[in-house]
Design an enzyme around this catalytic site. Structure first.
Site, PDB file in Angstrom:
ATOM      1  N   HIS A   1       0.835  -1.209   0.000  1.00 38.64           N
ATOM      2  CA  HIS A   1       0.000   0.000   0.000  1.00 38.64           C
ATOM      3  C   HIS A   1       0.876   1.268   0.000  1.00 38.64           C
ATOM      4  O   HIS A   1       2.070   1.209  -0.318  1.00 38.64           O
ATOM      5  CB  HIS A   1      -0.990  -0.021   1.169  1.00 38.64           C
TER       6      HIS A   1
ATOM      7  N   HIS B   1       2.940  -6.830   4.516  1.00 38.87           N
ATOM      8  CA  HIS B   1       1.554  -6.424   4.807  1.00 38.87           C
ATOM      9  C   HIS B   1       1.193  -6.757   6.245  1.00 38.87           C
ATOM     10  O   HIS B   1       1.922  -7.461   6.947  1.00 38.87           O
ATOM     11  CB  HIS B   1       0.580  -7.189   3.888  1.00 38.87           C
TER      12      HIS B   1
ATOM     13  N   GLU C   1      -1.810   0.516   8.063  1.00 38.64           N
ATOM     14  CA  GLU C   1      -1.021  -0.613   7.550  1.00 38.64           C
ATOM     15  C   GLU C   1       0.137  -0.094   6.698  1.00 38.64           C
ATOM     16  O   GLU C   1       1.252  -0.627   6.766  1.00 38.64           O
ATOM     17  CB  GLU C   1      -1.906  -1.548   6.720  1.00 38.64           C
TER      18      GLU C   1
ATOM     19  N   GLU D   1       1.789 -11.462   5.747  1.00 37.56           N
ATOM     20  CA  GLU D   1       0.801 -10.735   6.559  1.00 37.56           C
ATOM     21  C   GLU D   1       1.274 -10.917   7.997  1.00 37.56           C
ATOM     22  O   GLU D   1       1.165 -11.995   8.580  1.00 37.56           O
ATOM     23  CB  GLU D   1      -0.607 -11.328   6.371  1.00 37.56           C
TER      24      GLU D   1
HETATM   25 ZN    ZN Z   1      -2.104  -5.211   2.796  1.00 35.68          ZN
END
Ligand code: ZN
Length: 329
Positions: free
Chosen positions: A119, A211, A156, A293
């Site tokens: 992101h 992430h 995030e 993640e």
């Molecule tokens: Zn993400």
């Protein structure tokens, strides 16, 4: 956060390794290491004394780097390493300039690692740009997404950039060339197809996209997303599926050991590994690549870890050690 809000794909046969899971293999290794520990440790210590450089992997891991080795330190290093003083420069100038960059040393010398901070903190202000559809070979998807936040608003995209920078510093200390897909140096994005292209064009030996997830509270732990075998349009992952699994398993083991986190309790059947065929960043990659993640930002206990700089340093160490193991450093 996953790139869409749909539930994760059902577990398929492809998502479960036929091999013993990474933690089982590590346990076997740990037993073997324990048996050899007295002599191996002595040899390792001797190596440290004689060469001043460790093996970079297991067994005994060097302790965490001092606090000065934290976010951002790598950026200056990278810039200075590309500076080549002119041979015609006057002596007074050359004495003030740093010496010509020495060849990188360390277990990752000559290796290129691309880190993809998931992101972008600016994506929230550029929704029309990131909503544009791009071709991921097998499908079309949004250029990028905003990512999630903790309940208290820690983004995030801030987390991914911080962990990525810490990882870069560690990787560079081991001699790697590190390339970022972005470094807070653009207002939004890049799009997922460009993120993949950056890894491909860098001829990266390994690519890691960082992430954190955003699912309901009570879902905890980390997981690694591995590329499925896909072929369509510009997507062909046939050559990277195997090495990417190796990379992912090594990161999973090292991440668990470094952070104390456990594999996700809400997908991956407790292995910490999930295979997906719907992520452009994986489908379009021609280099070994995984997503990690690191935890669930929407769970208070996971969020307490994700918002801790000390924990993020451990996360970066786990990712780094997994890459070192994969690259045979
Ligand atoms: Zn993400």
């Amino acid at each position: 956060m996953r790139y869409d809000d749909s539930p994760p794909p059902p577990e398929s046969a492809a998502s479960v390794s036929p091999d013993p899971p990474w933690y089982a293999r590590r346990s076997t290794l740990a037993v073997a290491v324990a048996a050899l520990a007295p002599t191996a440790l002595a040899g390792w210590v001797l190596t440290q004394v004689l060469t001043g450089s460790g093996p970079g992997g297991q067994p005994p891991q060097p302790k965490a780097l001092p606090a000065s080795h934290t976010a951002g330190a790598g950026a200056g290093d990278a810039k200075s390493s590309t500076t080549t003083p002119s041979p015609a420069a006057p002596a007074s100038a050359s004495t003030s300039a740093s010496a010509p960059a020495a060849p990188a040393k360390g277990p990752l010398a000559g290796r290129t690692v691309v880190i993809d901070p998931g992101h972008n903190t600016g994506n929230f202000k550029h929704t029309s740009e990131i909503d544009r559809q791009v071709d991921i070979g097998t499908n079309r998807k949004e250029c990028d997404t905003t990512g999630t936040t903790t309940n208290s608003g820690y983004m995030e995209a801030e987390f991914t950039l911080d962990v990525s920078r810490r990882t870069r510093t560690l990787l560079e200390s081991k001699g790697a060339k590190v390339v970022f897909t972005h470094d807070a140096d653009r207002p939004w994005g890049p799009c997922i197809d460009e993120r993949a292209r950056i890894g491909n064009e860098a001829k990266a030996d390994a690519v890691v996209s960082v992430h954190a997830d955003g699912v309901s509270a009570g879902n905890r732990g980390f997981h690694i997303i591995l590329p499925a075998t896909v072929k369509g349009g510009a997507a062909d992952t046939s050559k990277i599926v195997g090495p990417s699994r190796d990379l992912g398993e090594r990161i999973a083991g090292n991440f668990a050991r470094s952070t104390g986190s456990v594999p996700a309790n809400y997908l991956g059947s407790g292995t910490g590994l999930v295979v997906r065929d719907d992520l452009g960043g994986l489908n379009l990659s021609t280099r070994p690549k995984v997503f990690i993640e690191c935890g669930n930002m929407r769970d208070a206990k996971d969020a307490a870890q994700l918002t801790s700089p000390e924990w993020r340093q451990k996360a970066a160490e786990g990712i780094t050690n997994g890459i070192v193991g994969f690259l045979g450093g």
